[in-house]
Design an enzyme around this catalytic site. Sequence first.
Site, PDB file in Angstrom:
ATOM      1  N   GLU A   1      -6.041  -5.044  10.172  1.00  0.00           N
ATOM      2  CA  GLU A   1      -5.005  -4.046  10.423  1.00  0.00           C
ATOM      3  C   GLU A   1      -5.343  -3.262  11.684  1.00  0.00           C
ATOM      4  O   GLU A   1      -6.104  -2.278  11.622  1.00  0.00           O
ATOM      5  CB  GLU A   1      -4.913  -3.067   9.247  1.00  0.00           C
ATOM      6  CG  GLU A   1      -4.595  -3.728   7.924  1.00  0.00           C
ATOM      7  CD  GLU A   1      -4.018  -2.714   6.949  1.00  0.00           C
ATOM      8  OE1 GLU A   1      -2.822  -2.783   6.694  1.00  0.00           O
ATOM      9  OE2 GLU A   1      -4.758  -1.843   6.481  1.00  0.00           O
TER      10      GLU A   1
ATOM     11  N   SER B   1       2.747  -2.119  10.324  1.00  0.00           N
ATOM     12  CA  SER B   1       4.187  -2.115  10.596  1.00  0.00           C
ATOM     13  C   SER B   1       4.872  -3.451  10.323  1.00  0.00           C
ATOM     14  O   SER B   1       5.768  -3.855  11.062  1.00  0.00           O
ATOM     15  CB  SER B   1       4.461  -1.656  12.034  1.00  0.00           C
ATOM     16  OG  SER B   1       3.988  -0.339  12.228  1.00  0.00           O
TER      17      SER B   1
ATOM     18  N   ASN C   1       0.869  -1.177   0.000  1.00  0.00           N
ATOM     19  CA  ASN C   1       0.000   0.000   0.000  1.00  0.00           C
ATOM     20  C   ASN C   1       0.903   1.223   0.000  1.00  0.00           C
ATOM     21  O   ASN C   1       1.452   1.606   1.024  1.00  0.00           O
ATOM     22  CB  ASN C   1      -0.890  -0.044   1.258  1.00  0.00           C
ATOM     23  CG  ASN C   1      -1.822   1.148   1.332  1.00  0.00           C
ATOM     24  OD1 ASN C   1      -1.863   1.984   0.431  1.00  0.00           O
ATOM     25  ND2 ASN C   1      -2.575   1.239   2.421  1.00  0.00           N
TER      26      ASN C   1
ATOM     27  N   GLY D   1       1.709   2.220  10.724  1.00  0.00           N
ATOM     28  CA  GLY D   1       2.631   3.354  10.604  1.00  0.00           C
ATOM     29  C   GLY D   1       3.286   3.749  11.918  1.00  0.00           C
ATOM     30  O   GLY D   1       3.907   4.802  12.020  1.00  0.00           O
TER      31      GLY D   1
ATOM     32  N   LYS E   1       0.121   4.181  -0.416  1.00  0.00           N
ATOM     33  CA  LYS E   1      -0.563   5.362   0.128  1.00  0.00           C
ATOM     34  C   LYS E   1      -0.277   6.580  -0.773  1.00  0.00           C
ATOM     35  O   LYS E   1      -0.133   6.419  -1.975  1.00  0.00           O
ATOM     36  CB  LYS E   1      -0.156   5.590   1.585  1.00  0.00           C
ATOM     37  CG  LYS E   1      -0.368   4.315   2.429  1.00  0.00           C
ATOM     38  CD  LYS E   1      -0.279   4.538   3.902  1.00  0.00           C
ATOM     39  CE  LYS E   1      -0.491   3.201   4.615  1.00  0.00           C
ATOM     40  NZ  LYS E   1      -0.498   3.329   6.065  1.00  0.00           N
TER      41      LYS E   1
ATOM     42  N   HIS F   1      -9.842   1.014   4.255  1.00  0.00           N
ATOM     43  CA  HIS F   1      -8.584   1.207   4.978  1.00  0.00           C
ATOM     44  C   HIS F   1      -8.795   2.147   6.172  1.00  0.00           C
ATOM     45  O   HIS F   1      -9.613   3.062   6.100  1.00  0.00           O
ATOM     46  CB  HIS F   1      -7.514   1.774   4.032  1.00  0.00           C
ATOM     47  CG  HIS F   1      -6.168   1.792   4.665  1.00  0.00           C
ATOM     48  ND1 HIS F   1      -5.757   2.823   5.475  1.00  0.00           N
ATOM     49  CD2 HIS F   1      -5.161   0.886   4.673  1.00  0.00           C
ATOM     50  CE1 HIS F   1      -4.539   2.552   5.934  1.00  0.00           C
ATOM     51  NE2 HIS F   1      -4.159   1.378   5.456  1.00  0.00           N
TER      52      HIS F   1
ATOM     53  N   GLU G   1      -7.236   4.592   7.234  1.00  0.00           N
ATOM     54  CA  GLU G   1      -7.109   6.029   6.941  1.00  0.00           C
ATOM     55  C   GLU G   1      -8.364   6.557   6.254  1.00  0.00           C
ATOM     56  O   GLU G   1      -8.765   7.705   6.469  1.00  0.00           O
ATOM     57  CB  GLU G   1      -5.835   6.280   6.122  1.00  0.00           C
ATOM     58  CG  GLU G   1      -4.598   6.153   7.008  1.00  0.00           C
ATOM     59  CD  GLU G   1      -3.411   5.464   6.378  1.00  0.00           C
ATOM     60  OE1 GLU G   1      -3.272   5.480   5.156  1.00  0.00           O
ATOM     61  OE2 GLU G   1      -2.607   4.884   7.140  1.00  0.00           O
TER      62      GLU G   1
HETATM   63  P1  PGA Z   1       2.315   0.255   7.628  1.00  0.00           P
HETATM   64  O1  PGA Z   1       0.888   0.433   6.902  1.00  0.00           O
HETATM   65  O2  PGA Z   1       2.903  -1.032   7.112  1.00  0.00           O
HETATM   66  O3  PGA Z   1       3.113   1.463   7.235  1.00  0.00           O
HETATM   67  O4  PGA Z   1       2.044   0.183   9.100  1.00  0.00           O
HETATM   68  C1  PGA Z   1       0.044  -0.653   6.701  1.00  0.00           C
HETATM   69  C2  PGA Z   1      -1.232  -0.196   6.049  1.00  0.00           C
HETATM   70  O5  PGA Z   1      -1.711   0.906   6.354  1.00  0.00           O
HETATM   71  O6  PGA Z   1      -1.802  -0.912   5.203  1.00  0.00           O
END
Ligand code: PGA
Length: 249
Positions: free
Chosen positions: A166, A212, A11, A172, A13, A95, A97
Amino acid sequence: MSPRKFFVGGNWKMNGDKKSLGELIDTLNSAKINTETEVVCGAPSIYLDFARQKLDAKFGVAAQNCYKVAKGAFTGEISPAMIKDVGVHWVILGHSERRHVFGESDELIGQKVAHALSENLGVIACIGEKLDQREAGITEKVVFEQTKAIANNVENHWDKVVLAYEPVWAIGTGKTATPEQAQEVHKKLREWLKSNISEQVSKSVRIIYGGSVTGPTCKELASQDDIDGFLVGGASLKPEFIEIINAKH
Ligand code: PGA
């Protein structure tokens, strides 16, 4: 051996530009990728066409969002029809976000899932609890509710769905869930699918972990019975992504 093909999504982003994504794509194209793993890269919508054209055909591409209808007066949105038009076959929906920065509700996410599946896109459907919810002991309740809102809209398209667990507190933050924490929720989700959908669906749907995931943490997570792959944010922008793709082998 699990009957479920290991699935690793990247992803990206809202990161990268043609230069840096082009370099990342070159690295992926020339890497040794285990053919037992399905890999899909989630590109920003403006780079979907670019990513699809440059990435080797063995990699799938995903949009990071889409709207719930085919076309119309919805400034700023893109539709599954447009995603397919540039040769892309996946979309990430729900997601954290989208849920927590842009306020998308379970209801809207469900409508998007229904429309994307009716257009024959594969859907990476994301769920996950926030830290206060985990600390309040309501992780299961939260992820079951989110899963139900998705499941209500899947009908007979389960073969096109990958469920991504997640935990929001792990995204993140550098705080990966422990393999035990992730496995516990994945197992509960599989039981939920068995009770509420069917045994066949519970056995065949891929449930992937995100939050992460890194080179050092991926192998032990991948060894858990109910973890069928990953959704990777930060590390998907680095050559380390290749190590994660090959976590199982
Ligand atoms: P991250 O993001 O690996 O940076 O924690 C995962 C995601 O949001 O899908």
